[in-house]
Design a protein around this motif. Structure first.
Motif, PDB file in Angstrom:
ATOM      1  N   MET A   1      34.589 -32.234 -25.493  1.00  0.00           N
ATOM      2  CA  MET A   1      34.987 -33.034 -24.343  1.00  0.00           C
ATOM      3  C   MET A   1      36.213 -33.849 -24.710  1.00  0.00           C
ATOM      4  SD  MET A   1      32.212 -36.164 -24.179  1.00  0.00           S
ATOM      5  CE  MET A   1      33.126 -37.201 -23.049  1.00  0.00           C
ATOM      6  N   GLU A   2      36.983 -34.247 -23.699  1.00  0.00           N
ATOM      7  CA  GLU A   2      38.157 -35.058 -23.939  1.00  0.00           C
ATOM      8  C   GLU A   2      37.745 -36.503 -24.224  1.00  0.00           C
ATOM      9  OE1 GLU A   2      41.288 -34.073 -24.203  1.00  0.00           O
ATOM     10  OE2 GLU A   2      40.542 -32.029 -23.974  1.00  0.00           O
ATOM     11  N   SER A   3      38.487 -37.139 -25.101  1.00  0.00           N
ATOM     12  CA  SER A   3      38.224 -38.539 -25.406  1.00  0.00           C
ATOM     13  C   SER A   3      38.544 -39.405 -24.205  1.00  0.00           C
ATOM     14  CB  SER A   3      39.074 -38.975 -26.599  1.00  0.00           C
ATOM     15  OG  SER A   3      38.940 -40.352 -26.814  1.00  0.00           O
ATOM     16  N   THR A   4      37.687 -40.377 -23.915  1.00  0.00           N
ATOM     17  CA  THR A   4      37.955 -41.301 -22.828  1.00  0.00           C
ATOM     18  C   THR A   4      38.220 -42.710 -23.347  1.00  0.00           C
ATOM     19  OG1 THR A   4      35.570 -41.587 -22.540  1.00  0.00           O
ATOM     20  CG2 THR A   4      36.658 -40.013 -21.100  1.00  0.00           C
ATOM     21  N   ILE A   5      38.020 -42.923 -24.638  1.00  0.00           N
ATOM     22  CA  ILE A   5      38.478 -44.175 -25.228  1.00  0.00           C
ATOM     23  C   ILE A   5      39.939 -43.967 -25.605  1.00  0.00           C
ATOM     24  CG2 ILE A   5      37.854 -43.591 -27.617  1.00  0.00           C
ATOM     25  CD1 ILE A   5      36.916 -46.528 -27.922  1.00  0.00           C
ATOM     26  N   SER A   6      40.700 -45.045 -25.676  1.00  0.00           N
ATOM     27  CA  SER A   6      42.116 -44.898 -26.008  1.00  0.00           C
ATOM     28  C   SER A   6      42.280 -44.178 -27.340  1.00  0.00           C
ATOM     29  CB  SER A   6      42.782 -46.271 -26.098  1.00  0.00           C
ATOM     30  OG  SER A   6      44.085 -46.147 -26.647  1.00  0.00           O
ATOM     31  N   LEU A 188      30.773 -44.817 -24.863  1.00  0.00           N
ATOM     32  CA  LEU A 188      31.975 -45.334 -25.514  1.00  0.00           C
ATOM     33  C   LEU A 188      33.174 -44.425 -25.279  1.00  0.00           C
ATOM     34  CD1 LEU A 188      33.353 -47.386 -27.414  1.00  0.00           C
ATOM     35  CD2 LEU A 188      32.494 -46.021 -29.337  1.00  0.00           C
ATOM     36  N   GLY A 189      32.945 -43.115 -25.303  1.00  0.00           N
ATOM     37  CA  GLY A 189      34.025 -42.186 -24.976  1.00  0.00           C
ATOM     38  C   GLY A 189      34.726 -41.565 -26.155  1.00  0.00           C
ATOM     39  N   THR A 190      34.055 -41.478 -27.308  1.00  0.00           N
ATOM     40  CA  THR A 190      34.663 -40.773 -28.432  1.00  0.00           C
ATOM     41  C   THR A 190      34.515 -39.267 -28.244  1.00  0.00           C
ATOM     42  OG1 THR A 190      32.630 -40.888 -29.742  1.00  0.00           O
ATOM     43  CG2 THR A 190      34.226 -42.675 -30.026  1.00  0.00           C
TER      44      THR A 190
END
Length: 279
Positions: A1-6, A188-190
């Motif tokens: 999956m694509e990262s959603t955290i910066s 968190l989005g990692t």
């Protein structure tokens, strides 16, 4: 999956709760090679090149971590050169005990344990153009023997790690990989960079091999409570990234606690994550 955290998010400091501050501090200074930045009798802050990497917080009454408790597997200090790993090897052999040495294809790593049972890794990365990336986007990592005799020949006999050393990643022992994935990936989005069967995940904020490791290898079943990891930190690049991270936790009903320049949040094993803005 694509990262959603910066993707500019990095690992910051790690804080450990310790019984014997002086003994543990000496280990991280003389064996790991960190420099003492400040100490007030209750807390010691250590780092490299003037940058804080590790906080040791004295708590003489903290119970020894039970074998069933989740918590820290190791703090991984990333040094900028192979000679720095070799120098660490010599310090360990002279003053401590090496518990492992591995070639992970993406890195070369030494493993040891501090005086209160906290795992430590000292490693250097191979150049990214040497990493092998699979078709699914994961990075190939293995655990192969490291030739420490050949490594030792690279030493310069430095007594400290060089400027530019960072905390490259933090590896955690969790009680449930699915619950930890829900927290660190879905919320968190990692980004998942590698899976080791049903027992380990390696996560990053960008295309690094991992900033956070998660494993269930030692069958931990209870939340963290005793001596050991107090918190670890992720540093986001700006206020917008900080607000977005906090919003993601709020959207999933996860409570956060405000602090200066950021907030704290606990994962499914009560491991405390500190998210701080770099401004």
């Amino acid at each position: 999956m694509e990262s959603t955290i910066s993707p500019e998010t990095t690992v910051g400091r790690v804080a450990l709760r310790v019984n014997d501050l002086d003994r543990v501090r000496r280990f991280y200074e003389t064996v790991v090679g960190l420099e003492r930045l400040r100490e007030d009798g209750e807390t010691a802050v250590l780092g490299a090149g003037g940058v804080p990497l590790l906080e040791l917080v004295a708590d003489a009454d903290a119970p020894v971590r039970r074998r069933t408790e989740a918590g820290l597997f190791h703090t991984a200090f990333l040094v900028p050169s192979r000679s720095a790993v070799a120098d660490a090897l010599v310090r360990i052999e002279n003053d401590w005990e090496l518990s492992g040495a591995s070639d992970h294809r993406v890195s070369e790593a030494l493993y040891l344990t501090d005086p209160e049972g906290n795992g430590v890794e000292i490693y250097r990365d191979r150049p990214r153009e040497e990493w092998s990336v699979e078709e699914d986007g994961s990075v190939r990592m293995e655990t192969l023997p490291l030739d420490i005799d050949e490594l030792r020949e690279q030493r310069t006999d430095a007594e400290t790690v060089p400027s530019g050393t960072t905390v490259g990643h933090v590896h955690l022992e969790v009680s449930s990989l699915s619950a930890a994935r829900e927290f660190y990936v879905e919320t968190l989005g990692t980004r998942i960079r590698q899976r080791f069967g049903p027992s380990a995940l390696f996560l990053a904020t960008d295309d690094y091999h991992h900033h956070i490791g998660l494993n269930t290898w030692n069958d931990r079943t209870e939340p963290t409570a005793g001596r050991g990891l107090l918190w670890f930190e992720l540093v986001v690049p700006d206020r917008a990234a900080l607000d977005e991270a906090r919003h993601r936790f709020a959207a999933r009903g996860v409570e956060t606690t405000s602090r200066e320049n950021g907030f704290d949040v606990s994962d499914s094993d009560t491991i405390n994550l500190r998210i701080t803005v770099n401004d």
